[in-house]
Design a protein around this motif. Structure first.
Motif, PDB file in Angstrom:
ATOM      1  N   LEU A 316     -13.949-130.118  -9.462  1.00  0.00           N
ATOM      2  CA  LEU A 316     -13.420-128.885 -10.048  1.00  0.00           C
ATOM      3  C   LEU A 316     -11.946-129.016 -10.438  1.00  0.00           C
ATOM      4  O   LEU A 316     -11.477-128.395 -11.380  1.00  0.00           O
ATOM      5  CB  LEU A 316     -13.611-127.730  -9.047  1.00  0.00           C
ATOM      6  N   GLN A 317     -11.229-129.854  -9.690  1.00  0.00           N
ATOM      7  CA  GLN A 317      -9.792-129.998  -9.931  1.00  0.00           C
ATOM      8  C   GLN A 317      -9.471-130.382 -11.371  1.00  0.00           C
ATOM      9  O   GLN A 317      -8.441-129.994 -11.911  1.00  0.00           O
ATOM     10  CB  GLN A 317      -9.222-131.034  -8.974  1.00  0.00           C
ATOM     11  N   LYS A 318     -10.366-131.123 -11.997  1.00  0.00           N
ATOM     12  CA  LYS A 318     -10.081-131.570 -13.363  1.00  0.00           C
ATOM     13  C   LYS A 318     -10.426-130.514 -14.423  1.00  0.00           C
ATOM     14  O   LYS A 318     -10.123-130.684 -15.601  1.00  0.00           O
ATOM     15  CB  LYS A 318     -10.823-132.878 -13.650  1.00  0.00           C
ATOM     16  N   GLU A 319     -11.065-129.441 -14.000  1.00  0.00           N
ATOM     17  CA  GLU A 319     -11.476-128.423 -14.972  1.00  0.00           C
ATOM     18  C   GLU A 319     -10.355-127.448 -15.288  1.00  0.00           C
ATOM     19  O   GLU A 319      -9.602-127.041 -14.417  1.00  0.00           O
ATOM     20  CB  GLU A 319     -12.668-127.611 -14.433  1.00  0.00           C
ATOM     21  N   GLN A 320     -10.305-127.050 -16.547  1.00  0.00           N
ATOM     22  CA  GLN A 320      -9.444-125.941 -16.954  1.00  0.00           C
ATOM     23  C   GLN A 320     -10.326-124.697 -16.911  1.00  0.00           C
ATOM     24  O   GLN A 320     -11.358-124.674 -17.589  1.00  0.00           O
ATOM     25  CB  GLN A 320      -9.025-126.139 -18.404  1.00  0.00           C
ATOM     26  N   VAL A 321      -9.930-123.724 -16.143  1.00  0.00           N
ATOM     27  CA  VAL A 321     -10.705-122.484 -16.114  1.00  0.00           C
ATOM     28  C   VAL A 321      -9.869-121.404 -16.793  1.00  0.00           C
ATOM     29  O   VAL A 321      -8.934-120.865 -16.207  1.00  0.00           O
ATOM     30  CB  VAL A 321     -11.075-122.087 -14.672  1.00  0.00           C
ATOM     31  N   ILE A 322     -10.191-121.147 -18.045  1.00  0.00           N
ATOM     32  CA  ILE A 322      -9.335-120.257 -18.834  1.00  0.00           C
ATOM     33  C   ILE A 322     -10.065-118.971 -19.216  1.00  0.00           C
ATOM     34  O   ILE A 322     -11.188-119.010 -19.729  1.00  0.00           O
ATOM     35  CB  ILE A 322      -8.826-120.979 -20.098  1.00  0.00           C
ATOM     36  N   PHE A 323      -9.397-117.864 -18.927  1.00  0.00           N
ATOM     37  CA  PHE A 323      -9.919-116.554 -19.322  1.00  0.00           C
ATOM     38  C   PHE A 323      -9.051-115.981 -20.442  1.00  0.00           C
ATOM     39  O   PHE A 323      -7.834-116.147 -20.416  1.00  0.00           O
ATOM     40  CB  PHE A 323      -9.906-115.589 -18.125  1.00  0.00           C
ATOM     41  N   ALA A 324      -9.679-115.328 -21.401  1.00  0.00           N
ATOM     42  CA  ALA A 324      -8.929-114.668 -22.467  1.00  0.00           C
ATOM     43  C   ALA A 324      -8.080-113.571 -21.848  1.00  0.00           C
ATOM     44  O   ALA A 324      -8.521-112.896 -20.921  1.00  0.00           O
ATOM     45  CB  ALA A 324      -9.901-114.054 -23.469  1.00  0.00           C
ATOM     46  N   SER A 325      -6.856-113.397 -22.366  1.00  0.00           N
ATOM     47  CA  SER A 325      -6.040-112.317 -21.792  1.00  0.00           C
ATOM     48  C   SER A 325      -6.362-111.021 -22.528  1.00  0.00           C
ATOM     49  O   SER A 325      -5.561-110.451 -23.261  1.00  0.00           O
ATOM     50  CB  SER A 325      -4.551-112.644 -21.833  1.00  0.00           C
ATOM     51  N   GLN A 326      -7.604-110.597 -22.345  1.00  0.00           N
ATOM     52  CA  GLN A 326      -8.074-109.352 -22.925  1.00  0.00           C
ATOM     53  C   GLN A 326      -8.645-108.497 -21.801  1.00  0.00           C
ATOM     54  O   GLN A 326      -8.647-108.917 -20.642  1.00  0.00           O
ATOM     55  CB  GLN A 326      -9.162-109.645 -23.963  1.00  0.00           C
ATOM     56  N   ALA A 327      -9.145-107.340 -22.166  1.00  0.00           N
ATOM     57  CA  ALA A 327      -9.750-106.462 -21.164  1.00  0.00           C
ATOM     58  C   ALA A 327     -11.245-106.380 -21.422  1.00  0.00           C
ATOM     59  O   ALA A 327     -11.719-106.585 -22.537  1.00  0.00           O
ATOM     60  CB  ALA A 327      -9.141-105.072 -21.249  1.00  0.00           C
ATOM     61  N   SER A 328     -11.987-106.073 -20.356  1.00  0.00           N
ATOM     62  CA  SER A 328     -13.441-106.007 -20.455  1.00  0.00           C
ATOM     63  C   SER A 328     -13.936-104.748 -19.762  1.00  0.00           C
ATOM     64  O   SER A 328     -13.370-104.319 -18.748  1.00  0.00           O
ATOM     65  CB  SER A 328     -14.028-107.253 -19.781  1.00  0.00           C
ATOM     66  N   CYS A 329     -14.968-104.164 -20.316  1.00  0.00           N
ATOM     67  CA  CYS A 329     -15.558-102.958 -19.711  1.00  0.00           C
ATOM     68  C   CYS A 329     -17.083-103.053 -19.776  1.00  0.00           C
ATOM     69  O   CYS A 329     -17.650-103.225 -20.856  1.00  0.00           O
ATOM     70  CB  CYS A 329     -15.079-101.719 -20.460  1.00  0.00           C
ATOM     71  N   CYS A 330     -17.704-102.965 -18.616  1.00  0.00           N
ATOM     72  CA  CYS A 330     -19.169-103.064 -18.528  1.00  0.00           C
ATOM     73  C   CYS A 330     -19.727-101.755 -17.972  1.00  0.00           C
ATOM     74  O   CYS A 330     -19.229-101.239 -16.971  1.00  0.00           O
ATOM     75  CB  CYS A 330     -19.534-104.224 -17.594  1.00  0.00           C
ATOM     76  N   VAL A 331     -20.740-101.223 -18.621  1.00  0.00           N
ATOM     77  CA  VAL A 331     -21.393 -99.993 -18.145  1.00  0.00           C
ATOM     78  C   VAL A 331     -22.880-100.269 -17.940  1.00  0.00           C
ATOM     79  O   VAL A 331     -23.527-100.905 -18.778  1.00  0.00           O
ATOM     80  CB  VAL A 331     -21.188 -98.834 -19.146  1.00  0.00           C
ATOM     81  N   VAL A 332     -23.377 -99.798 -16.805  1.00  0.00           N
ATOM     82  CA  VAL A 332     -24.792 -99.985 -16.454  1.00  0.00           C
ATOM     83  C   VAL A 332     -25.569 -98.731 -16.834  1.00  0.00           C
ATOM     84  O   VAL A 332     -25.118 -97.613 -16.582  1.00  0.00           O
ATOM     85  CB  VAL A 332     -24.925-100.255 -14.934  1.00  0.00           C
ATOM     86  N   LEU A 333     -26.734 -98.920 -17.426  1.00  0.00           N
ATOM     87  CA  LEU A 333     -27.636 -97.803 -17.709  1.00  0.00           C
ATOM     88  C   LEU A 333     -28.765 -97.867 -16.673  1.00  0.00           C
ATOM     89  O   LEU A 333     -29.422 -98.905 -16.527  1.00  0.00           O
ATOM     90  CB  LEU A 333     -28.185 -97.948 -19.131  1.00  0.00           C
ATOM     91  N   ALA A 334     -28.950 -96.752 -15.957  1.00  0.00           N
ATOM     92  CA  ALA A 334     -29.888 -96.747 -14.830  1.00  0.00           C
ATOM     93  C   ALA A 334     -31.013 -95.738 -15.061  1.00  0.00           C
ATOM     94  O   ALA A 334     -30.937 -94.903 -15.962  1.00  0.00           O
ATOM     95  CB  ALA A 334     -29.137 -96.400 -13.552  1.00  0.00           C
TER      96      ALA A 334
END
Ligand SMILES: Nc1ncnc2c1ncn2[C@@H]1O[C@H](COP(=O)(O)OP(=O)(O)OP(=O)(O)O)[C@@H](O)[C@H]1O
Ligand SMILES: [Mg+2]
Length: 415
Positions: A316-334
């Motif tokens: 894992l040490q050699k991996e770049q773990v990059i997240f976009a500097s954006q926002a996320s919103c998830c809504v569940v339909l039940a």
């Protein structure tokens, strides 16, 4: 490469979406999967509570990599069985999964490694637990030791509630073996944050923070659910808090895992409470969360399959773990009534113009029908949380089935 994902929920559907077009993958299975995934992978209806059944399939198909996603098979040692037969896996072996599989183990682990958590007392005798609550100051938190479908935690506000809860868990054994022992904890106050981290046993890499909404109704009213929505990043998880967590929680946890020879290669989930006395660990999970996964993976820019393989290979040490500097919103339909009883079998109508993560669905005559409590989820990412939220609710408004409900305040005003 032949790959399988174990599981059948929205979380697994998002993992599937992230890896399905990977150039390395020649064939992709989901075991058992659900009807909403059928266009994207081959669903194989096996009993995932039976490790041998999954092993047999993996050997017949000569699978190269298995992503074991839900808590039950992890705690039951599915990774041990597959790896011992030479099949690489993403997910901890039993020795690591016990961090989720036994809350008593987890609390004692934190104590041994000086990781901040709520004060606690453990009981294997109902009479001693009953005696303890007589003199406790309320509220207190009572937790079944083992897995209990996310229902094994009770916040008791009165002695009566505590007694009732202990009776149900320890005497009536409503959670079976899981509730024969309990942890009683000090009640903590603060904002909660979920931090999922990739871990290969040598390196730990936290992902973007998130905040899930566990209560069924707007304003955090109603009953506890598996999660009705989630946003990322978590607005309360500042850079300073992140630093504090790294020093006092994530790295000490990794060192603890190493010292105790607990082989943890997978996703380690830290449920945190940001209290006025610092950050405390509420719980560990040994897997991705649902709906945290549907919320944060759309922001992951790096190659998920590569990272998962690196967790398995301890690179894992050699991996770049990059997240976009954006926002996320998830809504569940039940389904109407969830988390209590609900009716199933209603046709779901939805457009094909955006991605949906399906969970409790089945197919009949070419139609998708609701078949579970949490039926599906939708996620949007955008520059601001406000925009992500608007887009998600715009999409949700285009999906319907009889009795469907969702929270309308996911990602709304935060104090
Ligand atoms: N000591 C505590 N003080 C206050 N609230 C708590 C405490 N422990 C747990 N809770 C509340 O109960 C919720 C569930 O607790 P916990 O995460 O331990 O249970 P769980 O059933 O393993 O959850 P999950 O389904 O997310 O794995 C927490 O998210 C938190 O809101
Ligand atoms: Mg848990």
């Amino acid at each position: 490469m032949k790959v399988a994902i174990i599981g059948s929920g929205g979380r697994e559907h998002m993992i599937l979406k992230k890896i399905k077009n990977h150039p390395k993958i020649s064939q992709l299975f989901v075991i058992p999967g659900n009807a909403g995934m059928r266009e994207e992978a081959k669903c194989v209806n096996l009993d995932i509570t039976r490790n041998e059944e999954v092993l047999k399939f993996a050997q017949e198909q000569k699978l190269d990599f298995v992503i074991v996603s839900p808590d039950n098979p992890l705690v039951a040692g599915m990774v041990d069985v597959l790896e011992d037969a030479g099949i690489a896996c993403f997910g901890p072996r039993k020795s690591g999964a016990i961090l989720e599989g036994s809350k008593i183990f987890a609390k004692n682990f934190m104590k041994r490694h000086s990781i901040p958590t709520a004060n606690f007392w453990t009981f294997d005798s109902v009479s001693r637990a009953m005696e303890f609550v007589q003199t406790a100051s309320f509220p207190i938190v009572i937790k079944a030791d083992g897995l209990a479908f996310g229902k094994g935690v009770v916040i008791a506000h009165t002695l009566d509630q505590a007694v009732q809860c202990l009776k149900e868990m320890m005497e009536e054994e409503i959670f079976g073996e899981s509730g024969k022992q309990v942890v009683i904890e000090e009640f903590l106050e603060g904002k909660e944050a979920s931090i999922l981290a990739f871990c290969d046993g040598k390196t730990i890499v936290p992902m973007m923070s998130s905040m899930d909404y566990k209560k069924a109704l707007d304003g955090n009213e109603g009953l506890n659910t598996g999660g009705m929505g989630c946003i990322a990043p978590n607005p309360y998880y500042t850079k300073e808090i992140e630093q504090e967590c790294m020093e006092k929680i994530f790295l000490p946890t990794l060192r603890g895992l190493q010292e105790e020879n607990m082989d943890f290669r997978g996703c380690l989930y830290f449920g945190l409470m940001l209290t006025k006395d610092g950050v405390k660990v509420i719980e560990y999970n040994c897997r991705f969360g649902d709906p945290e996964t549907q919320t944060i993976l759309p922001l992951l820019e790096s190659d998920l399959l590569e990272i998962m393989q690196s967790c398995a290979n301890q690179t894992l040490q050699k991996e770049q773990v990059i997240f976009a500097s954006q926002a996320s919103c998830c809504v569940v339909l039940a389904s109407n009534g969830y988390p209590k009883a609900f009716q199933t079998g209603y046709p779901i109508t939805y457009p094909l113009t955006f991605e949906i993560c399906f969970a409790g669905v089945k197919e009949e005559g070419g139609q998708l029908l609701n078949a579970g409590g949490r039926v599906l989820s939708v996620t949007s990412i955008a520059q601001t949380l406000q925009d992500a939220r608007e887009q998600t609710y715009q999409k949700i408004s285009q999906i319907s089935f009889e009795g469907s409900y969702c929270r309308t305040d996911i990602g709304g005003e935060v104090e």
